[in-house]
Write an enzyme that holds these catalytic residues in place. Structure first.
Site, PDB file in Angstrom:
ATOM      1  N   GLY A  86       1.131  -1.508   0.502  1.00 16.00           N
ATOM      2  CA  GLY A  86      -0.014   0.155   0.016  1.00 16.00           C
ATOM      3  C   GLY A  86       0.512   0.909   0.289  1.00 16.00           C
ATOM      4  N   CYS A  87       0.287   2.297  -0.664  1.00 10.34           N
ATOM      5  CA  CYS A  87       0.936   3.507  -0.130  1.00 10.34           C
ATOM      6  C   CYS A  87      -0.345   4.778  -0.284  1.00 10.34           C
ATOM      7  CB  CYS A  87       2.042   3.785  -1.618  1.00 10.34           C
ATOM      8  SG  CYS A  87       0.452   4.093  -3.079  1.00 10.34           S
ATOM      9  N   GLN A  88       0.287   5.992  -0.524  1.00  9.74           N
ATOM     10  CA  GLN A  88      -1.402   6.761  -0.156  1.00  9.74           C
ATOM     11  C   GLN A  88      -2.538   6.773  -1.037  1.00  9.74           C
ATOM     12  OE1 GLN A  88      -1.359   9.076   2.591  1.00  9.74           O
ATOM     13  NE2 GLN A  88      -3.428   9.913   2.053  1.00  9.74           N
TER      14      GLN A  88
END
Length: 133
Positions: A86-88
């Protein structure tokens, strides 16, 4: 009949929504947050099996890929581990997931919408005591 590279056949980016990601993480998948340490420290997915290894760094000239990303991931994850990335917003994690698949990681999923979607869906988050949000 043409010969096909078996590695390319298995190189399929799997994207899961935050609810499916939450279920996977809670069932034992590792969560790999590829945001910067600064982003991570402002707030992140609240799970035990979470590791933060940035895919990009941001500097005055723009974003720069973390050249040690795969090396850093391999120090904490095996190629047989089940990993949700995951990231932003889901963009960096898509790049990171693709790189991991190309490097031979077998069970990697990209979390659609990233941390922003996680927060929007009111899933559990952890924030640093000194984070300013």
């Amino acid at each position: 009949m043409s010969a096909q590279n078996p590695r390319s056949e298995n190189l399929q980016l799997v994207t899961v929504d935050v609810h499916a990601a939450n279920d996977l993480i809670r069932s034992g998948h590792r969560y790999l947050d590829v945001r910067t340490p600064e982003e991570f420290n402002r707030g992140h997915v609240d799970v035990e099996n979470c590791v933060n290894i940035p895919y990009f760094f941001f500097n005055p000239a723009g974003r720069v890929k973390n050249t040690k990303f795969l090396e850093q991931v391999s120090a904490v994850c095996s190629k047989d581990d089940h990993i949700v990335v995951g990231c932003q917003s889901g963009v960096r994690s898509g790049y990171a997931t693709t790189d991991l698949l190309k490097a031979g990681y077998k069970h990697v999923s990209n979390m659609e919408g990233g941390y922003a979607s996680w927060v929007e869906n009111e899933l559990s988050v952890k924030k640093s005591d000194d984070a300013e949000l």
